[in-house]
Design a protein around this motif. Structure first.
Motif, PDB file in Angstrom:
ATOM      1  N   UNK A 101       9.410  -4.765 -12.043  1.00 53.70           N
ATOM      2  CA  UNK A 101       8.265  -5.651 -11.858  1.00 53.70           C
ATOM      3  C   UNK A 101       7.734  -5.567 -10.428  1.00 53.70           C
ATOM      4  N   UNK A 102       8.630  -5.497  -9.461  1.00 51.75           N
ATOM      5  CA  UNK A 102       8.217  -5.421  -8.058  1.00 51.75           C
ATOM      6  C   UNK A 102       7.447  -4.133  -7.743  1.00 51.75           C
ATOM      7  N   UNK A 103       7.648  -3.098  -8.558  1.00 52.22           N
ATOM      8  CA  UNK A 103       6.989  -1.820  -8.305  1.00 52.22           C
ATOM      9  C   UNK A 103       5.669  -1.663  -9.056  1.00 52.22           C
ATOM     10  N   UNK A 104       5.303  -2.664  -9.849  1.00 51.09           N
ATOM     11  CA  UNK A 104       4.032  -2.597 -10.570  1.00 51.09           C
ATOM     12  C   UNK A 104       2.863  -2.824  -9.619  1.00 51.09           C
ATOM     13  N   UNK A 105       1.768  -2.111  -9.848  1.00 44.59           N
ATOM     14  CA  UNK A 105       0.577  -2.311  -9.033  1.00 44.59           C
ATOM     15  C   UNK A 105       0.015  -3.716  -9.209  1.00 44.59           C
ATOM     16  N   UNK A 106       0.266  -4.298 -10.395  1.00 42.61           N
ATOM     17  CA  UNK A 106      -0.266  -5.633 -10.687  1.00 42.61           C
ATOM     18  C   UNK A 106       0.622  -6.749 -10.158  1.00 42.61           C
ATOM     19  N   UNK A 107       1.746  -6.361  -9.480  1.00 47.49           N
ATOM     20  CA  UNK A 107       2.640  -7.380  -8.939  1.00 47.49           C
ATOM     21  C   UNK A 107       1.911  -8.201  -7.874  1.00 47.49           C
ATOM     22  N   UNK A 108       2.041  -9.509  -7.964  1.00 43.91           N
ATOM     23  CA  UNK A 108       1.311 -10.402  -7.061  1.00 43.91           C
ATOM     24  C   UNK A 108       2.196 -10.841  -5.902  1.00 43.91           C
ATOM     25  N   UNK A 109       1.727 -10.574  -4.698  1.00 47.26           N
ATOM     26  CA  UNK A 109       2.464 -11.014  -3.515  1.00 47.26           C
ATOM     27  C   UNK A 109       2.627 -12.528  -3.530  1.00 47.26           C
ATOM     28  N   UNK A 110       3.817 -12.974  -3.166  1.00 49.55           N
ATOM     29  CA  UNK A 110       4.062 -14.405  -3.115  1.00 49.55           C
ATOM     30  C   UNK A 110       4.642 -14.973  -4.397  1.00 49.55           C
ATOM     31  N   UNK A 111       4.624 -14.193  -5.475  1.00 46.11           N
ATOM     32  CA  UNK A 111       5.215 -14.648  -6.731  1.00 46.11           C
ATOM     33  C   UNK A 111       6.731 -14.543  -6.622  1.00 46.11           C
ATOM     34  N   UNK A 112       7.403 -15.614  -6.939  1.00 49.88           N
ATOM     35  CA  UNK A 112       8.861 -15.655  -6.826  1.00 49.88           C
ATOM     36  C   UNK A 112       9.506 -15.130  -8.106  1.00 49.88           C
ATOM     37  N   UNK A 113      10.328 -14.101  -7.980  1.00 51.30           N
ATOM     38  CA  UNK A 113      11.100 -13.618  -9.121  1.00 51.30           C
ATOM     39  C   UNK A 113      12.579 -13.742  -8.777  1.00 51.30           C
TER      40      UNK A 113
END
Length: 235
Positions: A101-113
């Protein structure tokens, strides 16, 4: 030709069937965008009806086939991380998905996983015979190396970031058509390799049928020396 009736997934009560279908198609690395779109739609619509194990399997399947819509993963993981009863295999799988998920282009900065904490004690040693053979040829390694934030790399040489991956029969697509031909790694095994490569590791594959054909210590040592040297020369 394989024909899937899409409307069968609309019925409430077949959540386990949805998870198994996603898992099966991903394992065989089958490209079926219409099917995956349908499974994603139904899963999100009935999210509260799925148990954590089914959601874990669905996320894993969608990650294996390269699903790029991060919002889908966000929605499912919120339910999973609340469940501390998941066994070790599902926790390991979840952590790999979070790295994907962290490597997806659509990953949103600041989203907590969130990652599950996994201790070395929880993991069983994979193929101690292989580790012993590596020690005999002087190839220093850790049988299980934990990378931040909690993904384990087997048979890992930390200095060179090389990992020897022992593949059992469960890592291959086995059908009547492939049983007598060159085995093909399944979607599950290919996904793990992709994640390890994202972390900067070089993977050396050791198929079970090659390893089990080695008759003695000398054959094992010669085999390992050859494949490690070959990989080093090609890097």
């Amino acid at each position: 030709m394989l024909i899937i009736k899409m409307d069968k997934f609309d019925s409430i009560g077949n959540e386990v069937s949805i998870a198994k279908t996603a898992w099966a198609f991903a394992t065989f690395n089958i490209k079926a965008p219409e099917l995956y779109n349908k499974l994603a739609q139904v899963t999100l619509k009935r999210l509260d009806l799925f148990d954590s194990i089914s959601l874990n399997r669905i996320m894993w399947a969608f990650a294996c086939i390269g699903w790029s819509k991060s919002d889908f993963f966000y929605s499912l993981t919120k339910s999973i991380v609340k469940d501390q009863s998941l066994d070790i295999s599902h926790k390991v799988r979840h952590n790999l998905i979070m790295l994907y998920l962290q490597n997806l282009e659509s990953f949103k900065d600041g989203v907590s996983i969130k990652f599950f904490y996994i201790s070395n004690i929880e993991l069983s040693v994979q193929n101690p015979q292989l580790s012993a053979a590596l020690n005999r040829i002087g190839w220093k390694h850790q049988m299980q190396y934990r990378t931040p934030p909690g993904v384990f790399i087997p048979m890992a040489q930390i200095e060179t970031k090389i990992s020897l991956q022992y593949h059992t029969i469960h890592d291959y697509i086995v059908t009547d058509e492939t049983i007598n031909s060159s085995p093909i790694l399944n979607g599950d095994a290919l996904f793990k390799e992709k994640i390890f490569q994202h972390l900067g590791w070089t993977i050396i594959h050791i198929p079970y049928f090659d390893w089990l054909s080695l008759e003695n210590d000398y054959d094992q040592e010669a085999y390992l020396t050859y494949i490690i040297t070959k990989k080093s020369l090609s890097s």
